[in-house]
Each structure stands twice: as structure tokens, then as C-alpha cells.
Design an enzyme around this catalytic site. Sequence first.
Site, PDB file in Angstrom:
ATOM      1  N   SER A  82      -2.426  -7.815   2.780  1.00  0.00           N
ATOM      2  CA  SER A  82      -3.045  -7.669   4.279  1.00  0.00           C
ATOM      3  C   SER A  82      -3.204  -9.085   4.987  1.00  0.00           C
ATOM      4  CB  SER A  82      -4.544  -6.493   4.333  1.00  0.00           C
ATOM      5  OG  SER A  82      -3.936  -5.637   3.542  1.00  0.00           O
ATOM      6  N   LYS A 136     -15.186  -8.090   3.442  1.00  0.00           N
ATOM      7  CA  LYS A 136     -14.639  -8.727   4.433  1.00  0.00           C
ATOM      8  C   LYS A 136     -15.467  -8.389   5.812  1.00  0.00           C
ATOM      9  CE  LYS A 136     -10.453  -7.160   0.875  1.00  0.00           C
ATOM     10  NZ  LYS A 136      -9.506  -6.347   1.159  1.00  0.00           N
ATOM     11  N   HIS A 162       0.966  -1.270  -0.209  1.00  0.00           N
ATOM     12  CA  HIS A 162      -0.267  -0.088  -0.044  1.00  0.00           C
ATOM     13  C   HIS A 162       1.019   0.943   0.007  1.00  0.00           C
ATOM     14  CE1 HIS A 162      -2.816  -2.389   2.141  1.00  0.00           C
ATOM     15  NE2 HIS A 162      -3.496  -2.096   0.989  1.00  0.00           N
ATOM     16  N   ARG A 173      -2.433  -6.284  -8.771  1.00  0.00           N
ATOM     17  CA  ARG A 173      -0.588  -7.115  -8.547  1.00  0.00           C
ATOM     18  C   ARG A 173      -0.698  -7.533  -9.106  1.00  0.00           C
ATOM     19  NH1 ARG A 173      -3.592  -7.995  -2.816  1.00  0.00           N
ATOM     20  NH2 ARG A 173      -4.712  -8.180  -3.637  1.00  0.00           N
TER      21      ARG A 173
HETATM   22  O1  PNS Z   1      -8.861  -2.765  -0.309  1.00  0.00           O
HETATM   23  P1  PNS Z   1     -10.103  -3.775  -0.742  1.00  0.00           P
HETATM   24  O2  PNS Z   1     -10.803  -3.992   0.366  1.00  0.00           O
HETATM   25  O3  PNS Z   1      -9.819  -3.601  -1.613  1.00  0.00           O
HETATM   26  O4  PNS Z   1     -10.700  -2.007  -1.267  1.00  0.00           O
HETATM   27  C1  PNS Z   1     -12.160  -2.184  -1.527  1.00  0.00           C
HETATM   28  C2  PNS Z   1     -12.870  -0.871  -1.078  1.00  0.00           C
HETATM   29  C3  PNS Z   1     -12.996  -0.731   0.216  1.00  0.00           C
HETATM   30  C4  PNS Z   1     -11.940   0.232  -1.703  1.00  0.00           C
HETATM   31  C5  PNS Z   1     -14.533  -1.237  -2.185  1.00  0.00           C
HETATM   32  O5  PNS Z   1     -14.838  -2.146  -1.359  1.00  0.00           O
HETATM   33  C6  PNS Z   1     -15.268   0.353  -1.836  1.00  0.00           C
HETATM   34  O6  PNS Z   1     -15.104   1.185  -1.897  1.00  0.00           O
HETATM   35  N1  PNS Z   1     -16.497   0.468  -1.010  1.00  0.00           N
HETATM   36  C7  PNS Z   1     -17.273   1.436  -0.128  1.00  0.00           C
HETATM   37  C8  PNS Z   1     -18.530   1.041  -0.706  1.00  0.00           C
HETATM   38  C9  PNS Z   1     -18.251   1.615  -3.103  1.00  0.00           C
HETATM   39  O7  PNS Z   1     -18.563   3.078  -2.968  1.00  0.00           O
HETATM   40  N2  PNS Z   1     -18.441   0.390  -3.492  1.00  0.00           N
HETATM   41  C10 PNS Z   1     -17.918   1.003  -4.342  1.00  0.00           C
HETATM   42  C11 PNS Z   1     -18.337   0.396  -5.696  1.00  0.00           C
HETATM   43  S1  PNS Z   1     -18.347  -1.126  -5.864  1.00  0.00           S
END
Ligand code: PNS
Length: 162
Positions: A129, A42, A18, A91
Site C-alpha cells: 500500500s 503507521k 491483498h 511476499r
Molecule cells: O497490514 P499491516 O499493517 O501489516 O497489518 C498489521 C496488523 C494491523 C495486522 C497488526 O498491526 C495488528 O494485528 N494490529 C492490532 C493490534 C494487535 O493485535 N497486534 C498484534 C500483537 S503484536
Amino acid sequence: MASIAVCPGSFDPVTYGHLDIIKRGAKVFDQIYVVVLNNSSKNPLFTAEERIHLIKEVTKHIPNVIVDEFAGLLVEYAKSVKANAIIRGLRAVSDFEYEMQITSMNRVLNEEIETFFIMTNNQYSFLSSSIVKEVAKYNGKISELVPPYVEKALHAKFYKHE
Ligand code: PNS
């Protein structure tokens, strides 16, 4: 006009992978908002406050980074801080499908906000993570995966009763 980007994620916890993306994004954009969001698929180990604290600690030397949290849609957050860009790290090919899905959804929700991908440094292409938590849980070596401050926090989480 200042270029403002949002770097979203679960950051449970923040890793060197990150950090690499945040540092490289901070070289390109004037201001980066690193935002802890909820990923409904998650179940986090660290609270949002703990995750923010860890990110703040390991990014404190990068002047154009602001750490924040938001309980809602990423595009709504981006709009609220006047960001018109989202940065995500990529990645491997295995990330592609998931990233394409959320990028497309975000574009449907707000077509003014563009998503940019930064290819993860090869050194961190295997890192997540989840893997860090798995190794830390069984007391494996994680010093090359996360900053020392995060290593301590993981240790405290798993071995607080020792
Ligand atoms: O680190 P991650 O878990 O891959 O991040 C995913 C994250 C948190 C960026 C994504 O789940 C997110 O944007 N969550 C907030 C809700 C949202 O806006 N979802 C996007 C439309 S599907």
C-alpha cells in the site's frame, strides 16, 4: 464445524496483492472476516471507514467475505467472531521477521488461534500500500496495482482540489 478465518491488515488502501490473498483464502475457509485494524507504527491516509468501504466494494463478488473493523487486539477480534485461524500474505524474505514476531506474539496471547501464510502471487511480490500511495501521489500509473475503484479514491485523496 465451519472453518472461519480472519484476514487482518491496515489496508491503506486495499491492493491487488491483498485481493489475491483474500480470494485464495476464501477458497479454503468457509468464512473470511477481512478486518481493518490499527497498526500503531503507521499513519493512515484513509480513515477506517474509507478503507472498509473500499474493501467492501472490491470484494463484493466474493460471497464468503465479511468486512469489518476493530480497535483492539487481533486475537480478541478473532475470538469474538469464533475464528480459529489468521491468514497473512507473505511476499518476500523481508516480510518474514515482522510476520514471525506478530505471529509469535499472537500465539502467546491466544494459543488456540493458528496463523496461516499464503505466498503472494509473484506478480505482486513487490507490491505494498505504501508503494501505491507513493506512486499515486506523484500521479504515476497504478492501474495494475489496485482495482479501478481504489485508483479513483486515491486520485480523489491526492487531487481533490483540482
Ligand atoms: O497490514 P499491516 O499493517 O501489516 O497489518 C498489521 C496488523 C494491523 C495486522 C497488526 O498491526 C495488528 O494485528 N494490529 C492490532 C493490534 C494487535 O493485535 N497486534 C498484534 C500483537 S503484536
